[in-house]
Design a protein around this motif. Structure first.
Motif, short mmCIF file in Angstrom:
data_model
loop_
_atom_site.label_atom_id
_atom_site.label_comp_id
_atom_site.label_asym_id
_atom_site.label_seq_id
_atom_site.Cartn_x
_atom_site.Cartn_y
_atom_site.Cartn_z
N ARG A 196 0.82 -1.23 0.00
CA ARG A 196 0.00 0.00 0.00
C ARG A 196 0.85 1.27 0.00
O ARG A 196 0.41 2.32 -0.45
CB ARG A 196 -0.92 0.02 1.23
N GLY A 197 2.09 1.16 0.50
CA GLY A 197 2.94 2.35 0.59
C GLY A 197 3.65 2.67 -0.72
O GLY A 197 4.20 3.76 -0.88
N ALA A 198 3.64 1.73 -1.66
CA ALA A 198 4.39 1.94 -2.91
C ALA A 198 3.75 3.06 -3.74
O ALA A 198 2.53 3.18 -3.82
CB ALA A 198 4.42 0.65 -3.72
N GLN A 199 4.59 3.87 -4.39
CA GLN A 199 4.09 4.90 -5.31
C GLN A 199 3.68 4.28 -6.64
O GLN A 199 2.86 4.84 -7.36
CB GLN A 199 5.18 5.95 -5.57
N ALA A 200 4.30 3.15 -6.95
CA ALA A 200 3.98 2.51 -8.24
C ALA A 200 4.30 1.02 -8.16
O ALA A 200 5.18 0.60 -7.40
CB ALA A 200 4.80 3.14 -9.36
N MET A 201 3.56 0.26 -8.96
CA MET A 201 3.83 -1.18 -9.09
C MET A 201 3.90 -1.49 -10.59
O MET A 201 3.10 -0.97 -11.37
CB MET A 201 2.70 -1.96 -8.44
N LEU A 202 4.88 -2.29 -10.98
CA LEU A 202 4.96 -2.73 -12.38
C LEU A 202 4.78 -4.24 -12.43
O LEU A 202 5.30 -4.95 -11.56
CB LEU A 202 6.32 -2.35 -12.98
N ILE A 203 4.06 -4.69 -13.42
CA ILE A 203 3.87 -6.13 -13.64
C ILE A 203 4.32 -6.41 -15.07
O ILE A 203 3.74 -5.86 -16.02
CB ILE A 203 2.39 -6.54 -13.48
N ALA A 204 5.36 -7.23 -15.20
CA ALA A 204 5.90 -7.52 -16.54
C ALA A 204 5.89 -9.02 -16.77
O ALA A 204 5.93 -9.81 -15.82
CB ALA A 204 7.32 -6.98 -16.65
N GLN A 205 5.82 -9.39 -18.04
CA GLN A 205 5.92 -10.82 -18.38
C GLN A 205 6.83 -11.02 -19.58
O GLN A 205 6.88 -10.17 -20.47
CB GLN A 205 4.53 -11.40 -18.71
N SER A 206 7.54 -12.15 -19.56
CA SER A 206 8.24 -12.61 -20.76
C SER A 206 7.70 -13.98 -21.11
O SER A 206 7.53 -14.83 -20.23
CB SER A 206 9.75 -12.73 -20.50
N ASP A 207 7.42 -14.19 -22.40
CA ASP A 207 6.98 -15.52 -22.83
C ASP A 207 7.85 -16.02 -23.99
O ASP A 207 7.42 -16.81 -24.81
CB ASP A 207 5.50 -15.50 -23.25
N SER A 208 9.08 -15.52 -24.02
CA SER A 208 9.98 -15.93 -25.11
C SER A 208 10.31 -17.42 -24.98
O SER A 208 10.28 -17.97 -23.88
CB SER A 208 11.27 -15.11 -25.07
N PRO A 209 10.61 -18.08 -26.10
CA PRO A 209 10.82 -19.53 -26.05
C PRO A 209 12.10 -19.92 -25.32
O PRO A 209 13.08 -19.17 -25.32
CB PRO A 209 10.88 -19.94 -27.53
N GLY A 210 12.05 -21.10 -24.73
CA GLY A 210 13.24 -21.72 -24.14
C GLY A 210 13.90 -20.87 -23.08
O GLY A 210 13.24 -20.19 -22.28
#
Ligand SMILES: Cc1cc2nc3c(=O)[nH]c(=O)nc-3n(C[C@H](O)[C@H](O)[C@H](O)COP(=O)(O)OP(=O)(O)OC[C@H]3O[C@@H](n4cnc5c(N)ncnc54)[C@H](O)[C@@H]3O)c2cc1C
Length: 461
Positions: A275-289
């Motif tokens: 709750r104290g964070a100014q920002a949250m990032l959510i990232a994904q990688s789906d590259s092969p292998g």
């Protein structure tokens, strides 16, 4: 006198006689939910009738009738639009495609031919049964129709890597204002015959024709993804790390939530977000292998180097989905704090830090709460302006902030809408973005295709 002025029972009786099996709803209690989309435009009119088409021929008959009597027609999918595009007009009709739900999947050509009323999630499920994937994934994927997606050229979370709706539309069947049905494109992976008319109708927001069938390009299923989630105590650090990632790789997802939206989601879902964070990032990688692990490590490192207070990486599908679901839930969560004026401004990615800091200044100057979520990897943000309609002064300040945020995006070389469309709520700003010559061109196209101006009048133009 036009049909708009005098749409009475005799006109509706005429249509019902021609279409005996089509529901034409006139009871105001029943038509009430069809007056507005999710933007809840307070200026919505009251439709004289809601017509539930079941096939292209029904839509043709409705448009021939509407054209003959100059009756306004507002096309409607599932009504999840956020720009007032599916807002009813007084004396007109709403034409809903909700009962047009057929889908045929061809796994050999890797295409699906779908009617517009199917929800995005239903399309995804049907093609998954054939081992295929339809990528575009608006956060609303469980409540928006594929016809609405085509009409707004919807984006979503994975679009940063996989592209938006238009990148998957190979063909359309469209009913024009006079009732003519045309087929544009089709089940061909390459086809450059004639002008690119298919693309003209994708994103036309119901102003040029009614989409009654869509041919979609499909691809093999998405590979498993790694998810990286990070919290930041400064907005500048968060935006700097977004640029550090996109400069080097194209993630399968890169989403942003500010402190207000983190807290709104945490209030609703209680999943232990910071709750104290100014920002949250959510990232994904789906590259092969092994590339997937390498990319996830690179993203985590970029976040750490930009002073993330916490970085969490997981290969677990359910854990990754929980964070994605939290981001998808942000709009309804913030909406629980009060009615929203919902923005969709986007900028070239290097201007993202300036856009976010400018939005914070506008919020402070106008003394309004603006929660910001973003498809950050695309530079496409959704500032959500919370206001209380019972407080006239606050509402006026919220509307001023709404315009100033769009002015800011334009000044930064950006757009007033990255994926939701112009609709009724943003049309006053469209000329400032595109200029007089493009407005004139747009009007000429509209007049050529809809000379009586009966298709979604008041939207976009
Ligand atoms: C919580 C939430 C999250 C969202 N997240 C996203 C997101 O991540 N990305 C995104 O792009 N959008 C998002 N949206 C916005 C919305 O879901 C999309 O714009 C969607 O494409 C609208 O589809 P719909 O079926 O609800 O269309 P509607 O709201 O019914 O209509 C939208 C527009 O399309 C026109 N239209 C509808 N069907 C047809 C047709 N068959 N022929 C011609 N015109 C037609 C309407 O006249 C209107 O102008 C979100 C909405 C909500 C509520």
């Amino acid at each position: 006198m036009t049909g708009m002025d005098k749409l009475g029972d005799e006109f509706l009786d005429e249509l019902q006689t021609e279409l005996p099996n089509v529901s034409i709803l006139t009871d105001p209690d029943v038509t009430e939910p069809y007056r507005r989309d999710w933007a809840k435009d307070p200026g919505a009119g009251s439709p004289r009738a809601v017509i539930r088409a079941t096939c292209t021929e029904d839509v043709q008959a409705v448009m021939r009738w509407a054209s003959a009597h100059r009756i306004p027609v507002v096309p409607r999918g599932a009504g999840s639009g956020l720009s007032g595009g599916a807002t009813a007009v007084d004396g007109g009709v709403v034409l809903t495609t909700e009962q047009m739900r057929r889908i045929d999947v061809d796994p050999v050509t890797r295409i699906a031919v779908v009617q517009p009323g199917l929800l995005n999630a239903e399309v995804k499920r049907a093609v998954a049964e054939q081992g295929l994937w339809y990528p575009p994934d608006p956060s609303s994927f469980e409540i928006c129709s594929i016809g609405g997606n085509a009409a707004t050229n919807a984006g979503g979370l994975c679009c940063v890597k996989y592209g938006v709706t238009t990148d998957y539309v190979l063909g359309l069947q469209v009913v024009l204002a006079d009732g003519t049905a045309v087929r544009l494109g089709g089940p061909r992976l390459k086809d450059v015959a004639g002008l690119s008319l298919t693309k003209l109708f994708v994103g036309s927001e119901g102003t040029l024709g009614i989409i009654t069938e869509i041919t979609l390009r499909l691809i093999p299923p998405q590979p498993p993804a790694s998810t990286v989630v990070a919290s930041f105590s400064s907005l500048d650090d968060a935006t700097a790390s977004i640029l550090a990632v996109t400069r080097v790789i194209r993630p399968a997802m890169l989403e942003f939530m500010d402190q207000t939206s983190i807290n709104a989601v945490e209030d609703a879902l209680k999943m232990g977000l910071d709750r104290g964070a100014q920002a949250m990032l959510i990232a994904q990688s789906d590259s092969p292998g092994a590339d997937r692990t390498r990319e996830a490590e690179f993203i985590a490192e970029a976040f750490s180097q930009h002073n993330a207070t916490e970085v969490f990486t997981t290969d677990d599908k359910d854990e990754g989905e929980a964070f994605t679901a939290a981001r998808r839930f942000a709009i309804p969560a913030v909406e629980r704090k009060g009615p929203l004026l919902l923005e969709d401004v986007g900028v070239p990615i290097p201007a993202l830090p300036e856009l976010l800091s400018g939005i914070a200044k506008i919020a402070a100057n106008r003394d309004v709460t603006v929660a910001v979520i973003a498809h950050a990897g695309d530079g496409n943000t959704h500032p959500l302006i919370v206001h209380d309609p019972a407080d006239a002064d606050m509402t006026a300040r919220a509307h001023l902030a709404f315009g100033e945020i769009m002015d800011l995006a334009i000044a930064l070389g950006g757009t007033i809408t990255g994926e939701h469309g112009v609709g009724r709520l943003k049309k006053a700003w469209l000329p400032n973005q595109v200029g007089d010559d493009v407005m004139l061109l747009t009007r000429r196209i509209k007049e050529a295709l809809d000379p009586e101006g009966i298709l979604n009048p008041g939207s976009v133009l």
